[in-house]
Scaffold this active site. Sequence first.
Site, PDB file in Angstrom:
ATOM      1  N   HIS A   1       5.434 -31.581  10.186  1.00  0.00           N
ATOM      2  CA  HIS A   1       4.798 -30.296   9.866  1.00  0.00           C
ATOM      3  C   HIS A   1       3.720 -30.438   8.797  1.00  0.00           C
ATOM      4  CE1 HIS A   1       7.766 -28.618  12.445  1.00  0.00           C
ATOM      5  NE2 HIS A   1       8.732 -29.146  11.710  1.00  0.00           N
TER       6      HIS A   1
ATOM      7  N   HIS B   1       8.824 -24.629   9.063  1.00  0.00           N
ATOM      8  CA  HIS B   1       7.730 -25.321   9.755  1.00  0.00           C
ATOM      9  C   HIS B   1       6.345 -25.053   9.180  1.00  0.00           C
ATOM     10  CE1 HIS B   1      10.024 -26.155  13.789  1.00  0.00           C
ATOM     11  NE2 HIS B   1      10.684 -26.573  12.723  1.00  0.00           N
TER      12      HIS B   1
ATOM     13  N   ASP C   1       0.871  -1.174   0.000  1.00  0.00           N
ATOM     14  CA  ASP C   1       0.000   0.000   0.000  1.00  0.00           C
ATOM     15  C   ASP C   1       0.912   1.229   0.000  1.00  0.00           C
ATOM     16  OD1 ASP C   1       0.919   0.227   2.586  1.00  0.00           O
ATOM     17  OD2 ASP C   1      -1.056   0.176   3.535  1.00  0.00           O
TER      18      ASP C   1
ATOM     19  N   CYS D   1       3.133  -3.322   3.987  1.00  0.00           N
ATOM     20  CA  CYS D   1       2.276  -2.203   4.388  1.00  0.00           C
ATOM     21  C   CYS D   1       2.972  -1.512   5.556  1.00  0.00           C
ATOM     22  CB  CYS D   1       0.849  -2.667   4.711  1.00  0.00           C
ATOM     23  SG  CYS D   1       0.681  -3.802   6.104  1.00  0.00           S
TER      24      CYS D   1
ATOM     25  N   THR E   1       2.657  -2.031   8.891  1.00  0.00           N
ATOM     26  CA  THR E   1       3.104  -2.998   9.903  1.00  0.00           C
ATOM     27  C   THR E   1       3.315  -4.403   9.364  1.00  0.00           C
ATOM     28  OG1 THR E   1       0.820  -3.557  10.398  1.00  0.00           O
ATOM     29  CG2 THR E   1       1.831  -1.779  11.719  1.00  0.00           C
TER      30      THR E   1
HETATM   31  C1  RB5 Z   1      -1.948   2.483   6.541  1.00  0.00           C
HETATM   32  O1  RB5 Z   1      -1.940   3.664   7.261  1.00  0.00           O
HETATM   33  C2  RB5 Z   1      -1.747   1.288   7.488  1.00  0.00           C
HETATM   34  O2  RB5 Z   1      -2.881   1.099   8.257  1.00  0.00           O
HETATM   35  C3  RB5 Z   1      -1.397   0.056   6.703  1.00  0.00           C
HETATM   36  O3  RB5 Z   1      -0.249   0.305   5.950  1.00  0.00           O
HETATM   37  C4  RB5 Z   1      -1.074  -1.196   7.504  1.00  0.00           C
HETATM   38  O4  RB5 Z   1      -0.096  -0.926   8.462  1.00  0.00           O
HETATM   39  C5  RB5 Z   1      -2.182  -1.944   8.053  1.00  0.00           C
HETATM   40  O5  RB5 Z   1      -1.987  -3.006   8.671  1.00  0.00           O
END
Ligand code: RB5
Length: 147
Positions: free
Chosen positions: A132, A97, A7, A64, A66
């Site tokens: 596994h 695994h 994203d 993204c 996180t």
């Molecule tokens: C975008 O602001 C953020 O929410 C997205 O990149 C991601 O971290 C969501 O899990």
Amino acid sequence: MIALGCDHAGLEAKQKLIAYLEQRGYKCKDFGTYTSDSCDYPDYAYAVAKAVQSGQCDRGILICGTGVGMSIAANKVKGIRCAACSDSFTAEMTRRHNNANILAMGARVISVDKMIELAEIFLNTIFEEGRHLRRLEKIAEIERKEG
Ligand code: RB5
């Protein structure tokens, strides 16, 4: 072929990762996003997950903010085992695994250098099979039960 998606939060990191991977000889297919405009990560997680599910691509990498939203979305697609990783041990073990087929990472969590390190581990570590396999079959059974 490696499917990549991101994203807006992951765009710059994805571009750098693709440049690295291509220079290392990996074939990459970029499923977007292609601009820094704010967008919705599930759209790109779904595109990459379907490319891996169908066999069009062997593995996927999603970025993204996180890595978590991407992994939640990708794991809704049957046959996808997406792991959000920020350390090398987890990246290695999720191949050995869990036979993870998509790696998700967070551009607001780890550096591009760390992403490159984790991507190399993810792409070059083999699944151990053995006990596994039974556990992955149980995950597939959950998918069947849940429809
Ligand atoms: C975008 O602001 C953020 O929410 C997205 O990149 C991601 O971290 C969501 O899990």
